[in-house]
Structures are given as C-alpha cells and as structure tokens.
Design a protein around this motif. Structure first.
Motif, PDB file in Angstrom:
ATOM      1  N   LYS A 105       0.812  -1.206   0.000  1.00  0.00           N
ATOM      2  CA  LYS A 105       0.000   0.000   0.000  1.00  0.00           C
ATOM      3  C   LYS A 105       0.850   1.263   0.000  1.00  0.00           C
ATOM      4  O   LYS A 105       0.387   2.325  -0.431  1.00  0.00           O
ATOM      5  N   TYR A 142       1.067   0.497  -6.364  1.00  0.00           N
ATOM      6  CA  TYR A 142      -0.030  -0.262  -5.755  1.00  0.00           C
ATOM      7  C   TYR A 142      -1.298  -0.200  -6.595  1.00  0.00           C
ATOM      8  O   TYR A 142      -2.027  -1.184  -6.722  1.00  0.00           O
ATOM      9  N   ASP A 143      -1.601   0.961  -7.167  1.00  0.00           N
ATOM     10  CA  ASP A 143      -2.844   1.133  -7.930  1.00  0.00           C
ATOM     11  C   ASP A 143      -2.705   0.726  -9.389  1.00  0.00           C
ATOM     12  O   ASP A 143      -3.664   0.862 -10.160  1.00  0.00           O
ATOM     13  N   SER A 168      -2.009  -1.953 -12.603  1.00  0.00           N
ATOM     14  CA  SER A 168      -2.352  -3.333 -12.940  1.00  0.00           C
ATOM     15  C   SER A 168      -1.691  -3.691 -14.262  1.00  0.00           C
ATOM     16  O   SER A 168      -1.035  -2.856 -14.899  1.00  0.00           O
ATOM     17  N   CYS A 176      -3.374  -7.721 -10.566  1.00  0.00           N
ATOM     18  CA  CYS A 176      -3.099  -6.492  -9.807  1.00  0.00           C
ATOM     19  C   CYS A 176      -2.854  -6.887  -8.358  1.00  0.00           C
ATOM     20  O   CYS A 176      -3.077  -8.032  -7.956  1.00  0.00           O
ATOM     21  N   GLN A 196      -4.456  -5.719  -5.684  1.00  0.00           N
ATOM     22  CA  GLN A 196      -5.727  -5.951  -5.002  1.00  0.00           C
ATOM     23  C   GLN A 196      -6.274  -7.342  -5.299  1.00  0.00           C
ATOM     24  O   GLN A 196      -6.850  -7.990  -4.414  1.00  0.00           O
TER      25      GLN A 196
END
Length: 381
Positions: free
Chosen positions: A255, A260-261, A263, A336, A338
């Motif tokens: 994080k 992190y965001d 993909s 990704c 997440q």
C-alpha cells in the motif's frame, strides 16, 4: 522488404522519442538543459576552473593541452625576439666587431621560437644559449622555467584526473534492459537485475530508486518530476552488499508503494520514470562512484521473471551466463495487487511453491545452483 524497412524506421524514431523524453538515459546520463541563466552566473564556471576543465570533453582537453604549450612557447619567443632586437642581434641590423649578443644564434623570430621551446622543455641542443651580457635575459629565463613547470603540472593533473574519474568505473556495472513484476516471497514485487563486470568489488554498495512522475496537488498545482522514494532490497539486505555476482533487486508492491494502484492493463498507460541508483566505493582506487539507469513503463514487464544465470561446474567454480542476463520468461502473476490480496487461492498457491523451494534448500529460485558439465570454453568470473 519494404515492410521490414518501414518497421525499422518506425522503431528507430520511437527509440529517439523515448530517449528525448526520459530524464536519465539507460547509461546514466541526465537529459536536462539549463536556460535563462543570468549572465554573471556564467563566471561561476571560471571560478571553479579545475572542475570545469576536468568535466569537459576529451577533444577540448587535448586542444587545451596543445594550446597551453604552443601558446606559452610562442609568447616567450616574442619576448626573446624583442630582447634580441633591442640588443641589435637580428640579421640586417648594424653590428660592430665588438658587438656582444644577448643570446647566441638567435637572429630572427624562427630561431627565437626554437630557443623558447628548447628552454621550456629543457632540451638544450647547445646551439643557442645565453651569453650573460644582458641582465633581462636572466630574469626572463627564470620566469619561463617557472611557468613551464606550472603548465606541465596542471596539464598532467588534468589528464590523470580525467583518466581516473569514478564514472569510468561505473561503466563496468550494468543493469538489465527491462524490469519485471512477478510474485516473490509471497508478495508481488518489481524486480531488476544488476551485475558487476569486474572481479574487484564495490565496497559499501547501496541501492535505492526514485520514481519520477507529474502529479497534481489537491490545490491544483502541477508538479513536474515529482520524486517518490523506492526501496529496493536483495535477499542479503539492501546495504553493504557482497557484490561479487549479479544480484536481483526487488521492490515489494504494498500500500505504501506507488505501483499499488497499477495493474497489468494500466501499466503501459502510466507516465513515470523509475530511476535506480547504486552507490559504492571502488575497491582498487577507493573512489566513490554512482551508477544510474532508468525504466519507463514500456520497459517494465508484468507477469515475467528473469532466467537463472548462475550455475556451478563440477570442478567447483561458479559460472555466470550473461546471455540470459536480461532474458525473461512469462510466469503466473496476479492481474493487480488488489486481486492478489483479495484472492486467498492465489496466496495459498504461492505459499505452497515457496515452501516447496525451502524444502529443497532454495530461497531464491532466480539463483538456483545447477550442475553443468565442465567444458574448455567456460567463461571465468
């Protein structure tokens, strides 16, 4: 044939565009220029004259080398010519039988230049020499000798400093052409490979990175080249590395990571530049050096891993195969971060693979030791 030429031209143009848009080139040079500098600040380069001379290109150093010696020879030849002319030693001047020369065999500008060269380089062929009749010649030969020593010391120092620049040592440290994103030690990581091409070590090596991108603050301010720190590590730690063989650096994407965001689908549409630094001290010269390279989104492969390059022969020697240094292979990788964190099946599958490697005594599959047949053409480390 026409399509091949067209594709080659297109690739060449795209490469030039990428080279212009990146801040740091693959070989570590900074692509930046300064404009609208105030005129009086230009004299700061003259104030730091030594650094300016050491940092200029070799062609200008050689030009300065030639100009320094030939210029000083010519300037002093004019002074010797003036003394000879004032004393009436030149050809065509009226001289009596009792005339005593200031300098023997200096009767023109050419012979004055030869005498100046012979004096400053301490050649002394014996054809031209002071007579001691003119006091000014004694003072001038002392001044020229002192200036000649100064020019010799300065130019020798410049050439020695340029030859021993620490950035030359950085030429023998290389990074992989691409970075990869895959699973490592139960986490999604960004991996980069680095190698030292010399047997001498880089003492106290430290590795870190900076992510450069354009960001917009909540106040609406656009920040160009905003820098975000990227922590890299290897299995043995990130400081004081034992840099005797190629290492695989990895950055854990969590994080706190700027990746992190991202993909697999959105990575190529991102606008960033990852600059990787390696600081160390050369073992042979004790001089500090820094190696730099950069990666743009088109040079980051999602879902790939590096091929193993270290193996061991039956004679006990370790062999590094640099043909696989930048080669990658596709591996199973989450879409990704997440997805990986929200899917327990993927985590359990990855943990089972890690446990299997630990049972085999292998912590880093990228550095798996493979027994190969010892051949006569094995490349030595």
């Amino acid at each position: 044939m026409f399509q091949f030429v067209q594709r080659h031209i297109h690739d060449h143009l795209m490469e030039r565009i990428i080279r212009r848009t990146r801040l740091v080139t693959k070989d570590g040079r900074c692509n930046i220029e300064f404009g609208n500098i105030e005129y009086h600040n230009q004299f700061a380069y003259l104030g730091d004259f030594w650094t300016t001379v050491v940092e200029i290109r070799w062609r200008f150093v050689l030009l300065l080398f030639v100009a320094s010696f030939t210029g000083s020879w010519f300037v002093f030849s004019l002074l010797w010519y003036w003394i000879a002319k004032s004393n009436g030693d030149l050809i065509g001047q009226n001289r009596t039988d009792s005339h005593v020369r200031c300098i023997d065999n200096v009767n023109g500008l050419t012979t004055a230049f030869l005498y100046s060269l012979e004096t400053q380089t301490t050649i002394g062929y014996g054809g031209r020499a002071l007579t001691g009749h003119c006091p000014g010649t004694v003072a001038l030969i002392v001044i020229q000798s002192l200036i000649g020593v100064f020019v010799n010391c300065f130019m020798c120092g410049v050439i020695l400093a340029k030859i021993s620049l620490p950035k030359k040592r950085a030429k023998t440290v290389t990074f992989s052409n691409t970075a990869v994103i895959c699973l490592k030690k139960g986490s999604l990581c960004l991996l980069i490979r680095v190698a030292n091409l010399r047997k001498t070590l880089l003492i106290g090596s430290q590795i870190y990175g900076k992510l450069l991108r354009t960001t917009v603050t909540p106040e609406g301010e656009t920040i160009i080249l905003d820098q975000v720190g990227i922590d890299f590590a290897v299995d043995a730690g990130k400081d004081n590395l034992f840099f005797v063989c190629p290492l695989t650096l990895y950055h854990i994407i969590d994080k706190a990571s700027p990746f992190y965001d991202m993909s697999a689908d959105t990575l190529q549409q991102q606008d960033f530049e990852l600059v990787v630094f390696l600081d160390g001290m050369a073992e042979s010269t004790s001089s500090a050096c820094q190696v730099r390279t950069s990666f743009i989104p088109q040079e980051v492969q999602w879902g790939y891993s590096f091929l193993p390059i270290i193996s061991r022969t039956k004679t006990g020697k370790y062999r590094v195969d640099f043909s696989n240094f930048s080669r990658t292979v596709p591996v199973t990788t989450p879409h990704c971060v997440q997805c990986f964190q929200s899917d327990p099946d993927q985590r359990n599958h990855n943990n089972s693979q890690n446990n299997h490697h630990r049972k085999l005594g292998i912590d880093n599959p990228g550095f798996e030791v493979i027994d190969i047949q010892d051949t006569m053409d094995i490349t030595k480390m």
